[in-house]
Design an enzyme around this catalytic site. Structure first.
Site, PDB file in Angstrom:
ATOM      1  N   GLY A  18       0.844  -1.209   0.000  1.00  0.00           N
ATOM      2  CA  GLY A  18       0.000   0.000   0.000  1.00  0.00           C
ATOM      3  C   GLY A  18       0.866   1.240   0.000  1.00  0.00           C
ATOM      4  N   VAL A  68      -1.459  -8.237  -4.716  1.00  0.00           N
ATOM      5  CA  VAL A  68      -1.389  -8.959  -3.433  1.00  0.00           C
ATOM      6  C   VAL A  68      -2.231 -10.234  -3.416  1.00  0.00           C
ATOM      7  CG1 VAL A  68      -0.795  -6.968  -2.002  1.00  0.00           C
ATOM      8  CG2 VAL A  68      -3.205  -7.525  -2.378  1.00  0.00           C
ATOM      9  N   ASP A  71      -1.671   0.968  16.980  1.00  0.00           N
ATOM     10  CA  ASP A  71      -2.674   1.911  17.481  1.00  0.00           C
ATOM     11  C   ASP A  71      -1.888   3.210  17.584  1.00  0.00           C
ATOM     12  OD1 ASP A  71      -4.077   3.665  19.207  1.00  0.00           O
ATOM     13  OD2 ASP A  71      -5.307   1.972  19.838  1.00  0.00           O
ATOM     14  N   HIS A  72      -2.085   4.115  16.633  1.00  0.00           N
ATOM     15  CA  HIS A  72      -1.141   5.234  16.555  1.00  0.00           C
ATOM     16  C   HIS A  72      -1.212   6.136  17.792  1.00  0.00           C
ATOM     17  CE1 HIS A  72      -4.574   7.571  15.026  1.00  0.00           C
ATOM     18  NE2 HIS A  72      -3.878   8.651  15.298  1.00  0.00           N
ATOM     19  N   HIS A  84      -8.277   3.411  20.347  1.00  0.00           N
ATOM     20  CA  HIS A  84      -7.598   4.548  20.983  1.00  0.00           C
ATOM     21  C   HIS A  84      -8.143   4.889  22.373  1.00  0.00           C
ATOM     22  CE1 HIS A  84      -6.279   4.792  16.932  1.00  0.00           C
ATOM     23  NE2 HIS A  84      -7.231   5.562  16.473  1.00  0.00           N
TER      24      HIS A  84
END
Ligand code: BG6
Length: 494
Positions: A16, A90, A181-182, A244
């Site tokens: 990606g 892919v 999980d940013h 989050h």
């Protein structure tokens, strides 16, 4: 512990690589790591995409994204020598053979010791198939480490998350899977743990004897933008709460770990998440509020309602706002509500934690009904970054009257320019094999269980949407959630 190694050879393969995340976050972060010498010369990056592009085409696209996102571009040309493009489908098993050949070639050329990191910045439907083919093609049979970095969403409920996990585990061990999980990469989120466990003054007070409630807010001004297609099947509950918001709750609620090793910290987070009270349908109705934005005016601009956004159904029941009261059933937190709130098209972009302390045992200062202001610990995560403590002090007048004062630490403008992006932190951790700030499968299991109970109840009846104006603080019921317990959201506090 946390001393990180800067000299880790690695082949980084990004699936990606022509997408938005890669251009906005991944390449600028990798470049910044390289520039700071946190990535060395023994690194090669393969960008995978479906389009027919030459290395030069791809490099010039990546270069302009980096120039757009990073101020100082010293060493950019040198960095670009490490970047390659590979056209690849892919879903076609055969095309992994040519990826294997390119990978082996770069491994030798850059002396990468067989270390491989596969980053899936793709639509989730491809996660499983890519992972299977990485193994069947021999790409994961390597002499060095192999790691899989995977973006969210990880499943759409517990059952689908379990299926995906089983599929990934056919090719990678749990400790080789890095679920992003940013929020866990944000400096001030990481600071929650440091504030709690590196200061003698908070931990003794961090319990139901002294804290009356904890509020966690993540509000956005932006609407759903061009992600209507994805968002319709997710909504705020799965897009924000399951990951989050509950991760921040876990960091606030967990016990002190016995060390800073990844497994010790995660074990405490898992325990905290397991202590979340599973909600009965009646409790969902009482304690959770869903909302969807209507049109409104934000910063002088008229904005459309959610139902008028691109690729959103005209009668959509997808929530763009969730507020909830969580109960943590353990000794430390019994009786202390954790309120969470997240929404799009709200009044401000704010990620913030407010810890509200209980009143002093006796109010010596006012005989009337007037109450002392609450003591608050405010952790500002974004866009302001810092901490403030709200106290009562003597007012500068004759007699004794109190007034609220604030002790604040805010990152200075100078610090802010250098604030590392969450992705940069996470990529560096992953190269170092430090999984602390990634989501463990056991955490996911608990969060999905919790969220599934809410979703199931919500599926039983249609909400009356839209129910909040764009540019507001969400639906009225969100305020009632707190006022009925004698509290209020601490809006506009820093
Ligand atoms: C993402 C969600 O995980 O977080 C988005 O998918 C949301 O919908 C974003 O906008 C918010 O992130 P941040 O870092 O801007 O608070």
């Amino acid at each position: 512990m946390n001393t990180k190694n800067k000299d880790i050879p690695c082949l980084i393969t990004i699936f990606g690589a022509t997408g938005d995340l890669s251009h906005r976050k991944l390449f600028p972060s990798l470049f910044h790591l390289y520039q700071q010498e946190n990535l060395n010369e023994q690194v090669a990056i393969i960008g995978i995409g479906r389009r027919e592009l030459t290395n030069d085409d791809f490099r010039s696209q990546v270069k302009s994204s980096i120039q757009e996102h990073v101020k100082d571009t010293k060493h950019l040309d040198k960095f670009m020598e490490h970047v390659f493009y590979h056209k690849h489908d892919v879903s076609d098993e055969a095309s992994y053979q040519s990826l294997l050949e390119v990978s082996n070639k770069l491994d030798t050329e850059f002396n990468l010791n067989g270390n491989r990191l596969f980053y899936l910045a793709m639509a989730p439907k491809f996660f499983g198939v890519i992972s299977d083919y990485l193994k069947s093609s021999g790409l994961t049979e390597t002499t060095g480490f192999k790691r899989l970095v995977i973006e969210k969403p990880f499943g759409s409920d517990l059952a689908s998350a379990e299926d995906l996990n089983e599929q990934l585990r056919r090719s990678f061990k749990e400790e080789e899977i890095y679920r992003i999980d940013h929020y866990l990469g944000k400096d001030m989120v990481q600071n929650i743990e440091v504030l709690r466990f590196a200061n003698a003054m908070f931990e003794p007070l961090w319990n139901n004897k002294y804290i009356s409630n904890i509020q966690v807010t993540s509000s956005e001004v932006l609407g759903v933008e061009d992600r209507g297609g994805y968002y319709e099947s997710s909504g705020a509950l799965k897009d924000m709460v399951q990951n989050h918001m509950l991760q921040m709750v876990a960091l606030l609620a967990m016990e002190a770990p016995i060390s800073l090793h990844s497994e010790d910290i995660r074990a405490e987070k898992v325990k905290a998440l397991k202590s979340l009270r599973k909600l009965e349908p009646e409790e969902v109705r009482q304690n959770f509020v869903r909302g969807q934005y209507d049109e409104g005016v934000i910063q002088g601009q008229k904005v459309p309602k959610y139902r008028g956004e691109d690729r959103v159904a005209e009668n959509s029941t997808t929530p763009t706002f969730v507020a909830g009261k969580l109960t943590i059933d353990n000794f430390r937190w019994a009786g202390v509500p954790f309120y969470i709130r997240t929404g799009k098209r709200m009044k401000s972009k704010t990620i913030q934690v407010v810890v509200e302390f209980k009143e002093v045992p006796m109010n010596l200062y006012y005989e009337t009904d007037k109450k002392l202001d609450s003591n608050l610990l405010v952790i500002n995560i974004q866009p302001n970054e810092g901490v403030s403590l709200h106290l009562n002090a003597k007012k500068n007048v004759q007699g004794i009257e109190t007034e609220p004062v604030q002790l604040s630490y805010a990152m200075s403008a100078q610090d802010k320019m250098n604030t590392v992006d969450a992705y940069e932190n996470l990529l560096f951790d992953c190269l170092n094999g430090d999984a602390t700030n990634f989501t463990h499968w056991e955490e996911l299991k608990s969060t999905w269980k919790f969220v599934d109970a809410i979703q199931e109840e919500w599926n039983q009846n249609e909400p009356e949407f839209p129910n909040y104006e764009s540019g507001s603080n969400g639906p009225l019921d969100s305020d009632l959630l707190l006022s009925r317990d004698g509290f209020k959201w601490w809006d506009d506090i820093h």
